[in-house]
Design a protein around this motif. Structure first.
Motif, short mmCIF file in Angstrom:
data_model
loop_
_atom_site.label_atom_id
_atom_site.label_comp_id
_atom_site.label_asym_id
_atom_site.label_seq_id
_atom_site.Cartn_x
_atom_site.Cartn_y
_atom_site.Cartn_z
N GLY A 20 0.84 -1.18 0.00
CA GLY A 20 0.00 0.00 0.00
C GLY A 20 0.88 1.24 0.00
O GLY A 20 2.11 1.15 -0.11
N ARG A 21 0.24 2.41 0.15
CA ARG A 21 0.96 3.67 0.19
C ARG A 21 0.49 4.51 1.37
O ARG A 21 -0.69 4.46 1.75
N GLU A 31 -1.67 6.24 8.32
CA GLU A 31 -2.78 5.72 7.53
C GLU A 31 -2.27 5.41 6.13
O GLU A 31 -1.41 6.13 5.60
N GLY A 32 -2.83 4.35 5.54
CA GLY A 32 -2.40 3.97 4.20
C GLY A 32 -3.53 3.38 3.39
O GLY A 32 -4.62 3.08 3.91
N SER A 33 -3.27 3.21 2.10
CA SER A 33 -4.25 2.61 1.21
C SER A 33 -4.21 1.09 1.26
O SER A 33 -5.03 0.43 0.62
N GLY A 34 -3.34 0.52 1.97
CA GLY A 34 -3.19 -0.92 2.11
C GLY A 34 -1.97 -1.19 2.98
O GLY A 34 -1.36 -0.25 3.50
N PRO A 35 -1.63 -2.45 3.16
CA PRO A 35 -2.25 -3.67 2.64
C PRO A 35 -3.50 -4.07 3.43
O PRO A 35 -3.63 -3.72 4.60
N ASN A 36 -4.38 -4.79 2.78
CA ASN A 36 -5.64 -5.21 3.38
C ASN A 36 -5.42 -6.49 4.18
O ASN A 36 -5.60 -7.59 3.69
N LEU A 37 -4.98 -6.32 5.43
CA LEU A 37 -4.71 -7.45 6.31
C LEU A 37 -5.41 -7.23 7.65
O LEU A 37 -5.88 -6.13 7.95
N GLU A 38 -5.45 -8.27 8.45
CA GLU A 38 -6.12 -8.19 9.73
C GLU A 38 -5.27 -7.41 10.73
O GLU A 38 -4.05 -7.35 10.61
N PRO A 39 -5.92 -6.80 11.75
CA PRO A 39 -5.16 -6.13 12.81
C PRO A 39 -4.18 -7.10 13.48
O PRO A 39 -4.48 -8.27 13.67
N GLY A 40 -3.02 -6.56 13.81
CA GLY A 40 -1.96 -7.39 14.38
C GLY A 40 -0.88 -7.75 13.40
O GLY A 40 0.20 -8.17 13.78
N SER A 41 -1.15 -7.57 12.08
CA SER A 41 -0.16 -7.86 11.06
C SER A 41 0.93 -6.78 11.07
O SER A 41 0.66 -5.62 11.36
N LEU A 42 2.14 -7.17 10.71
CA LEU A 42 3.27 -6.26 10.71
C LEU A 42 3.62 -5.83 9.29
O LEU A 42 3.48 -6.60 8.34
N HIS A 60 -13.10 0.53 5.08
CA HIS A 60 -13.14 0.65 3.63
C HIS A 60 -12.37 1.84 3.10
O HIS A 60 -12.07 1.93 1.92
N ARG A 61 -12.01 2.77 4.01
CA ARG A 61 -11.31 3.97 3.57
C ARG A 61 -9.80 3.87 3.74
O ARG A 61 -9.06 4.37 2.91
N ALA A 62 -9.34 3.22 4.82
CA ALA A 62 -7.90 3.25 5.10
C ALA A 62 -7.51 2.11 6.03
O ALA A 62 -8.35 1.52 6.72
N VAL A 63 -6.22 1.85 6.00
CA VAL A 63 -5.60 0.94 6.97
C VAL A 63 -4.78 1.81 7.93
O VAL A 63 -4.02 2.66 7.50
N ARG A 64 -4.98 1.60 9.22
CA ARG A 64 -4.27 2.40 10.22
C ARG A 64 -3.22 1.54 10.90
O ARG A 64 -3.51 0.43 11.34
N LEU A 65 -2.01 2.10 11.00
CA LEU A 65 -0.90 1.37 11.58
C LEU A 65 -0.28 2.17 12.73
O LEU A 65 -0.16 3.39 12.64
N ALA A 66 0.10 1.48 13.78
CA ALA A 66 0.81 2.10 14.90
C ALA A 66 2.30 1.83 14.72
O ALA A 66 2.72 0.68 14.68
N ILE A 76 4.09 11.25 2.88
CA ILE A 76 2.94 10.82 2.08
C ILE A 76 3.45 10.16 0.80
O ILE A 76 4.35 10.68 0.13
N GLY A 77 2.88 9.02 0.48
CA GLY A 77 3.27 8.30 -0.73
C GLY A 77 4.33 7.24 -0.50
O GLY A 77 4.61 6.45 -1.42
N ASP A 78 4.93 7.20 0.69
CA ASP A 78 5.93 6.16 0.97
C ASP A 78 5.27 4.78 0.91
O ASP A 78 4.08 4.62 1.25
N PRO A 79 6.04 3.76 0.51
CA PRO A 79 5.45 2.42 0.39
C PRO A 79 5.20 1.77 1.75
O PRO A 79 5.92 2.01 2.72
N ILE A 80 4.17 0.94 1.79
CA ILE A 80 3.88 0.09 2.95
C ILE A 80 3.87 -1.35 2.43
O ILE A 80 3.13 -1.67 1.50
N GLU A 81 4.67 -2.19 3.02
CA GLU A 81 4.77 -3.58 2.55
C GLU A 81 4.58 -4.53 3.72
O GLU A 81 5.25 -4.42 4.75
N ALA A 82 3.66 -5.47 3.56
CA ALA A 82 3.42 -6.45 4.62
C ALA A 82 4.62 -7.38 4.74
O ALA A 82 5.22 -7.80 3.74
#
Length: 435
Positions: A20-21, A31-42, A60-66, A76-82
């Protein structure tokens, strides 16, 4: 790493690349556009992928990461990779004698831990009918507990008090005196100085050889403080499954709840009682239910310190923990100010497994001692003001006679350990001749 360990790790790997981004950056949230994974994923975040973050909510709008560290270099725009490895952590005897952080990395200045076993991090309680209620008495070496608040192996107990009343000192004493095959000490939100002091100065070398300390100091992110608690429980569950008796010392559950509140508020959860979010009240019972004795396996005996905002113990975390635990030890500021340690308020403390681990004679002595303490407390104002005259009440006369001996019995130096047999013999002598 052994072949079995490699296969266990591969079972939890996800070979599909999920990306995601970054769409929004806050001090404690990405916050990012993905990845679409369950809470707890790194996930790895950033151009270099050096930032590790944990998914805390998805809609449906965003994935939130701590994030695990400050977000200063995230744009903004940096990659997010599971990460291909799901939330799996290293466990096993390789951690004995070590001090680690919430990621399992050593912070004791020694080399990395070469673990040969892996376990899922999420907290899933065992089925109720696999529990073993009475697995024998847990000897603490503390007269006030073994004599008047007897505990069972596998019991979950809270230590409740405001700051500065002796919770940490009592936990340190329990760590040194409770006999267990393995000891897991989890320090959440503590000062770094106290962690070093506990490991290097308080715990004897013989205990450090069978113990692990998992620490997340007060300056670390909320998600790391939560993960430290989950990691400690994963280690304890692994050793229990091997048949060991594990002692878990958790200091403190209040700071764990505060970390959950930070995460919940960042993720958009509504604040409820005292500002705590629903995720805190959902996580506490899951954490407590990790402990206990299992049929055909070992046991996890746990002590949780609970910091109350006032000496009245009226905050929501205190009330929730009292309803979840098998007993609670309440410390009194009044006793602490008099130099009475451990400052355990016997009248307000309870062990729900006392009847299961004690015989009738022990229970009778407990009831007699508690009765004398209660009678003396009720008549305290009359006695101290000089208004009470001896002979007016037989019960008050008996309470006055035995009170000084009970006070001596309940006081104990933190370096002193007393066997259960000696405790019961001493308590019998205290009550001797008092009908």
């Amino acid at each position: 790493m052994t072949e079995a360990a490699i296969l266990a790790r591969l079972r939890h790997c996800d070979p599909v690349g999920r990306r995601g981004r970054v769409t929004r950056v806050l001090p404690g949230l990405i916050e990012g556009s993905g990845p679409n994974l369950e809470p707890g994923s790194l996930c790895r975040v950033g151009v270099r992928g050096s930032m590790i973050a944990e998914i805390v909510s998805v809609d449906h709008r965003a994935v939130r990461l701590a994030p695990y560290r400050p977000t200063l270099d995230i744009r903004i725009g940096d990659p997010i990779e599971a990460l291909p490895q799901r939330n799996v952590v290293a466990v096993g005897d390789a951690f004995l004698g070590r001090v680690i952080d919430a990621l399992g990395q050593p912070i004791d200045g020694n080399e990395a831990v070469d673990a040969d076993a892996w376990a899922r991090l999420e907290m899933v309680a065992d089925r109720p009918m696999t529990r073993h209620t009475h697995a024998g008495q847990l000897e603490t070496g503390i007269r006030a507990i073994d004599g008047l608040l007897p505990l069972g192996i596998g019991q979950r107990v809270g230590i409740f008090a405001a700051s500065g009343v002796g919770k940490t000192s009592l936990v340190n004493q329990l760590a040194c005196q409770v006999a267990a095959d393995r000891c897991v000490i989890c320090c959440i939100g503590e000062r770094g100085r106290e962690i070093e002091h506990l490991w290097a100065d308080v715990l004897p070398a013989s205990l450090r050889q069978r113990a692990v300390l998992v620490a997340a100091t007060s300056d670390e992110s909320a998600i790391l403080r939560v993960r430290a608690a989950e990691y400690a429980m994963a280690l304890a569950r692994h050793w229990r499954a091997e048949g060991h008796h594990v002692l878990v010392l958790f200091d403190s559950i209040s700071r764990y709840a505060m970390a959950l509140r930070e995460i919940g508020l960042s993720a958009g959860e509504p604040p409820t009682v005292r500002g705590f979010t629903p995720n805190a009240f959902a996580a506490l019972p899951r954490l407590v239910e990790q402990c206990g004795a299992l049929r055909g396996a070992g046991a996890i005996s746990a002590f949780f310190t609970v910091l109350s905002e006032t000496d009245d113990n009226d905050d929501p975390i205190v009330e929730v923990m009292k309803s979840l635990l098998d007993g609670h030890i309440v410390l009194s500021r009044e006793l602490a100010e008099k130099g009475h340690f451990p400052a355990i308020d016997i009248a307000r403390s309870i062990s729900r497994l006392a009847r299961g681990v004690s015989d009738k004679a022990v229970l009778q002595r407990m009831a007699d001692a508690r009765d004398h303490l209660a009678v003396h407390a009720e008549a305290k104002l009359l006695i101290e003001s000089g208004l009470y005259k001896q002979g007016t009440s037989r019960k008050i006369d008996q309470a006055i006679e035995v009170r000084a001996r009970l006070d001596h019995f309940l006081r104990q130096d933190m370096r002193q350990s007393v066997t259960v047999h000696e405790t019961q013999r001493h308590l019998g002598q205290v009550l001797e001749g008092i009908a």
